[in-house]
Design a protein around this motif. Structure first.
Motif, PDB file in Angstrom:
ATOM      1  N   ARG A   7     113.784  13.293 -27.344  1.00 41.06           N
ATOM      2  CA  ARG A   7     113.589  11.964 -27.930  1.00 41.06           C
ATOM      3  C   ARG A   7     114.250  10.897 -27.050  1.00 41.06           C
ATOM      4  NH1 ARG A   7     112.082  11.069 -32.783  1.00 41.06           N
ATOM      5  NH2 ARG A   7     112.950  12.981 -33.632  1.00 41.06           N
ATOM      6  N   ARG A   8     115.483  11.158 -26.582  1.00 40.43           N
ATOM      7  CA  ARG A   8     116.172  10.202 -25.699  1.00 40.43           C
ATOM      8  C   ARG A   8     115.375   9.977 -24.424  1.00 40.43           C
ATOM      9  NH1 ARG A   8     120.553  12.885 -27.772  1.00 40.43           N
ATOM     10  NH2 ARG A   8     120.613  14.376 -26.052  1.00 40.43           N
ATOM     11  N   SER A   9     114.844  11.056 -23.871  1.00 41.24           N
ATOM     12  CA  SER A   9     114.050  10.954 -22.650  1.00 41.24           C
ATOM     13  C   SER A   9     112.798  10.105 -22.875  1.00 41.24           C
ATOM     14  CB  SER A   9     113.666  12.351 -22.162  1.00 41.24           C
ATOM     15  OG  SER A   9     112.881  12.276 -21.014  1.00 41.24           O
TER      16      SER A   9
END
Length: 114
Positions: A7-9
Motif C-alpha cells: 500500500r505504501r509503495s
C-alpha cells in the motif's frame, strides 16, 4: 487487500515525482544522492532502480535540467536540477498533495488506531 508495504509503495508511486523535485530543489543531485536524501526523510522503500526511469521522464517533460560532472570514482555523474517549469510544477503539486492529504485525514480522523 494490499499489505502495508504494498500500500505504501502504491501511494508513493503517485507522488514520487514531487518528492524527487523537492529533494532536487535543495541543490543539484545525482541519482544515488537523491535516494540518500529521500531515505533521510523516511522514504527508505525508494531505490535507485525506481528513480532513474522517473528522472528520464522528468527530463523529457522539461521539468529538470541536467549536466555531467567528473566523479572522484568512476565515470562522470549526471546531475539534475529543477527547471523553471519544474519549480512551478512542484509548487502546484505540493498544493494538490496537501489538499488531498487534508481531505483523506478528515475522512480517516474518526477511525481509531489499533
Amino acid at each position: 487487500m494490499a499489505s502495508g508495504a504494498q500500500r505504501r509503495s502504491e501511494l508513493l508511486r503517485g507522488v514520487l515525482d514531487l518528492c524527487l523535485l523537492a529533494v532536487i530543489e535543495e541543490g543539484p543531485a545525482y541519482g544515488y544522492e537523491m535516494t540518500k536524501r529521500l531515505r533521510a526523510r523516511g522514504l527508505s522503500i525508494v531505490g535507485e532502480g525506481s528513480i532513474y526511469p522517473l528522472l528520464g521522464r522528468l527530463e523529457r517533460e522539461g521539468l529538470v535540467e541536467t549536466h555531467r560532472a567528473a566523479s572522484d570514482s568512476g565515470p562522470p555523474r549526471k546531475y539534475y536540477r529543477p527547471s523553471r517549469e519544474g519549480r512551478r510544477t512542484l509548487a502546484a503539486g505540493v498544493s494538490e498533495w496537501r489538499a488531498a492529504r487534508d481531505a483523506v485525514d478528515a475522512v480517516l480522523a474518526p477511525v481509531k488506531s489499533r
